[in-house]
Enzyme design. Structure first.
Site, PDB file in Angstrom:
ATOM      1  N   GLU A   1       0.814  -1.224  -0.075  1.00 47.76           N
ATOM      2  CA  GLU A   1       0.072   0.014  -0.045  1.00 47.76           C
ATOM      3  C   GLU A   1       0.770   1.266  -0.009  1.00 47.76           C
ATOM      4  OE1 GLU A   1      -3.564  -0.454   2.972  1.00 47.76           O
ATOM      5  OE2 GLU A   1      -2.620  -2.028   3.477  1.00 47.76           O
TER       6      GLU A   1
ATOM      7  N   LYS B   1       3.578   0.976  10.506  1.00 46.18           N
ATOM      8  CA  LYS B   1       3.773   2.316   9.586  1.00 46.18           C
ATOM      9  C   LYS B   1       3.294   3.561  10.605  1.00 46.18           C
ATOM     10  CE  LYS B   1       3.605   0.351   5.168  1.00 46.18           C
ATOM     11  NZ  LYS B   1       2.764   0.601   3.794  1.00 46.18           N
TER      12      LYS B   1
ATOM     13  N   ARG C   1       5.432 -13.098   9.632  1.00 42.61           N
ATOM     14  CA  ARG C   1       6.076 -11.886   9.310  1.00 42.61           C
ATOM     15  C   ARG C   1       7.415 -11.857   9.791  1.00 42.61           C
ATOM     16  NH1 ARG C   1       2.541  -7.189  11.531  1.00 42.61           N
ATOM     17  NH2 ARG C   1       4.609  -6.004  11.028  1.00 42.61           N
TER      18      ARG C   1
END
Length: 556
Positions: free
Chosen positions: A34, A270, A260
Site C-alpha cells: 500500500e 507504519k 512476518r
C-alpha cells in the site's frame, strides 16, 4: 549450509506440487504494498520471498500498488517503493501495476454482486454498524437495510458513485452471514464514499473499494497463481475465497500465509514510524536510524546483506522474534568482504615529526582491501605533520595500552614507526600537539627485524586530508520490545542513538567517495558517504555498524 542444500520450506513444496500436478502451468506471484508509507525491513522478507520464488521456479512477480485509500496515499511513497525494490536487486514483471487500474472492473463486479442479491447499500452509521456486527463470542444481527431489492440497491449505489451521498452516509456491503464465527464474513464493507482525489485517477471516483474486496480480484485480473501474504491475513482468507467464488473472475488464485518478520529493538508499524517522522524524533523516512529500506540504504547497509538475512531467517508459519544481532552479523560480514579500506581520524590530535624535513612529502602505498585484488591500492600522502586519534596517545599508561605513549614507539599503519618525545599543552593544560621522531628505516619492516613498537594506529596527513563530519548512529531503541504490552515506544528511544563529530579528518582518497559508497574506516567501523547532507568539500559519513558487536552489555 548453502541455499542449495537447505531443506525446502512449505511454500516451495506447495509450488512444486502445484506445478507437477498441473494446477498451474507457470508460477505468478506479486508484491502488493500500500503506498501509504516507506517500505521497512519487514517488507524485505516479503519482497525476497515473492520475487525469489518467481526466480527459482521460472515464473513472474508483479509489483502492484494496492491504492484503495486516497486519504493516506502519496506519489512520494510510490516512487520510494520502486526505488527500494530495485535497490534490493529485483525486477518486476512489466510495468508497475495499480489496483486503481482496475477500478472500472471492480465497479462492474460490485454491480454483479448487487444483481445477484449478494450485496446491498447499508445506511447504518459506523457506530451502529459496529454494534450490529457482534463480537468474537456473540453473533451479529442483520442490518435493517439488508433485504432491499436489487433494483433499489442499484439505484442507491449509483447515487453513491455520482456523489449524491455524503461521506459516511452509507456503504456497500457484501451479503454473507452475520452469524459467521469469522467476523470478516459478517457482511463486510466493499465500497465506501470518499470525496477526495486519487493520486492515479484524479477526481473520477468518489467511492473506493475496500482492500479486502479489491485485493483478491486484482490478483485474479493479473492471473496470480499464488497470493503469498503474512499471517495477519489468515482470518481474511475465507473472505478472499468468497469473492473469488462469487464473481466471474478470469483466474482462481489461492492465498498462502507465512510468518512476518518481527525484529527486536525495532518498531515497524507504519503508524508509529510516521509518528517518529512527523514529531521530529528522526530526520525523515530515510533517517539512518529508521528500519525503512531507504534509511538502511542511507546508513550504508548493502542490499546483499538484507537478502542474506532474509534467507537465514527462513520461511515458516510460526511467529517469532528475530534477534537484530543476526541482521548486524549479515551487514558486518558483507562489508568485511567487500568494503574498501580507508583511514579517518575522528578526534584529531596533531603530531609533528621533528626529524622529518619540512616541505617533504612521500606517497605511501596501502592496500584497498586485504584480500580483494580488484579493489585499487590507495596513495597516502605522508608529511611532517599528521593527525592521530586523541585516544591513541597518553603521557603515561600501563602495559595493556598498545598505542602511543610518551617515550614509547608505535607504528603508523602502512607507514613508519614513530616515538613520542614531547607534549605541547595549551593554557588549560590540554594536550594540543605531540612532538615525535620518526624512524625512516622502518617502512614495511616487521618486529622480526628488530623494531618492536607497542602497537599500530591509524593516521592522516595534516596537510593533505579531507575535512569531514562523521555521524555515529546506534540503535534507535534501547528496549528489545519497545512497543510490546501497551508500552509507549517513545519512552524507549535510545538517548545515545546519534553522536555528530565535526572536524574529522579522512585520508585524501575519501574526497572522491560517492554517496552510499561504503568503506571500512580502519579500527573505527564501517561507514558510508551520506546521500542527503554534506558537500564535495566537506562530506558527511554515516556509521553503518561497528567492527564487532558492542551491544551485549547495553543494559548494564
Amino acid at each position: 549450509m548453502t541455499s542449495e542444500s537447505k531443506p525446502a520450506h512449505f511454500l516451495q513444496n506447495i509450488i512444486r506440487e502445484d506445478l507437477a500436478g498441473g494446477r498451474v502451468s507457470q508460477l505468478a506471484t506479486r508484491f502488493p504494498p500500500e503506498p501509504n508509507g516507506y517500505l521497512h525491513i519487514g517488507h524485505a522478507k516479503s519482497i525476497c520471498l515473492n520475487f525469489g520464488l518467481a526466480q527459482e521456479f521460472g515464473g513472474t512477480c508483479n509489483l502492484r500498488f494496492d491504492d484503495t485509500n486516497p486519504a493516506k496515499e502519496e506519489e512520494e511513497y510510490v516512487d520510494a517503493i520502486k526505488r527500494d525494490v530495485s535497490w534490493l536487486g529485483f525486477e518486476w514483471n512489466g510495468e508497475a501495476r495499480y489496483t486503481s487500474d482496475y477500478f472500472d472492473q471492480l465497479h462492474e463486479w460490485a454491480l454483479h454482486l448487487i444483481k445477484e442479491g449478494k450485496a446491498y447499500v447499508c445506511h447504518l452509521s459506523p457506530e451502529d454498524a459496529r454494534h450490529y456486527r457482534g463480537t468474537l463470542t456473540e453473533p451479529g444481527k442483520n442490518s435493517p437495510y439488508r433485504d432491499r431489492s436489487a433494483e433499489e440497491n442499484l439505484e442507491l449505489f449509483d447515487k453513491m458513485k455520482n456523489g449524491e451521498m455524503a461521506e459516511g452516509e452509507c456503504s456497500l456491503r457484501a451479503k454473507i452471514d452475520m452469524a459467521a464465527p469469522n467476523i470478516n464474513l459478517r457482511d463486510p464493507i466493499i465500497y465506501r464514499i470518499k470525496k477526495m482525489a486519487h493520486h492515479q485517477t484524479g477526481d473520477k471516483w468518489c467511492i473506493y473499494p475496500s482492500y479486502d474486496f479489491a485485493h483478491g480480484q486484482s490478483d485474479a485480473i493479473e492471473g496470480i497463481s499464488h497470493s503469498i501474504c503474512t499471517l495477519e491475513f489468515e482470518d481474511h482468507k475465507p473472505l478472499y475465497d468468497w469473492f473469488i467464488a462469487n464473481l466471474p473472475v478470469p483466474a482462481r488464485p489461492r492465498q498462502y500465509e507465512f510468518a512476518r518478520l518481527n525484529l527486536n529493538y525495532t518498531v515497524v508499524s507504519k503508524r508509529k514510524l510516521k509518528q517518529l517522522v512527523d514529531e521530529g524524533h528522526v530526520d525523515g523516512w530515510d533517517d539512518p536510524r529508521m528500519p525503512t529500506l531507504s534509511g538502511q540504504r542511507r546508513r550504508g547497509v548493502p542490499p546483499a546483506a538484507i537478502r542474506k538475512f532474509c534467507e537465514m531467517i527462513g520461511v515458516t508459519r510460526s511467529d517469532s522474534v528475530v534477534d537484530v544481532g543476526m541482521l548486524e552479523y549479515c551487514i558486518r560480514d558483507e562489508l568485511d568482504k567487500n568494503a574498501p579500506r580507508a583511514m579517518c581520524v575522528m578526534e584529531p590530535l596533531k603530531v609533528t615529526l621533528s626529524n622529518y624535513p619540512e616541505g617533504r612529502e612521500e606517497i605511501l602505498p596501502a592496500p584497498g582491501h586485504p584480500v580483494r585484488e580488484d579493489l585499487p591500492a590507495r596513495d597516502l600522502p605522508f608529511t611532517r605533520t599528521l593527525y592521530i586519534e586523541q585516544e591513541d596517545f597518553r603521557e603515561e599508561a600501563n602495559k595493556k595500552y598498545k598505542r602511543l605513549v610518551l617515550g614509547k614507539k608505535v607504528r603508523l599503519r602502512n607507514a613508519y614507526v614513530i616515538q613520542a618525545d614531547e607534549v605541547i599543552k595549551n593554557d588549560a593544560g590540554e594536550i594540543i600537539e605531540v612532538v615525535c621522531s620518526v624512524d625512516l628505516d622502518t617502512l614495511g619492516k616487521d618486529p622480526a627485524d628488530g623494531v618492536k613498537p607497542k602497537g599500530v594506529i591509524h593516521w592522516v596527513s595534516a596537510e593533505k586530508n579531507v575535512d569531514c563530519e562523521v555521524r555515529l548512529y546506534d540503535r534507535l531503541f534501547s528496549d528489545p520490545a519497545p512497543d510490546a504490552g501497551g508500552k509507549n515506544f517513545l519512552d524507549h528511544v535510545n538517548p545515545d542513538n546519534l553522536q555528530v563529530l565535526s572536524g574529522c579528518k579522512g585520508e585524501i582518497g575519501l574526497a572522491s567517495a560517492a554517496p552510499e559508497h561504503s568503506y571500512q574506516f580502519e579500527r573505527n567501523g564501517y561507514f558510508c558517504r551520506d546521500n542527503k547532507y554534506g558537500t564535495a568539500e566537506k562530506p558527511v559519513f554515516n556509521r553503518t555498524i561497528g567492527l564487532r558487536d558492542s551491544w551485549a552489555k547495553m543494559g548494564e
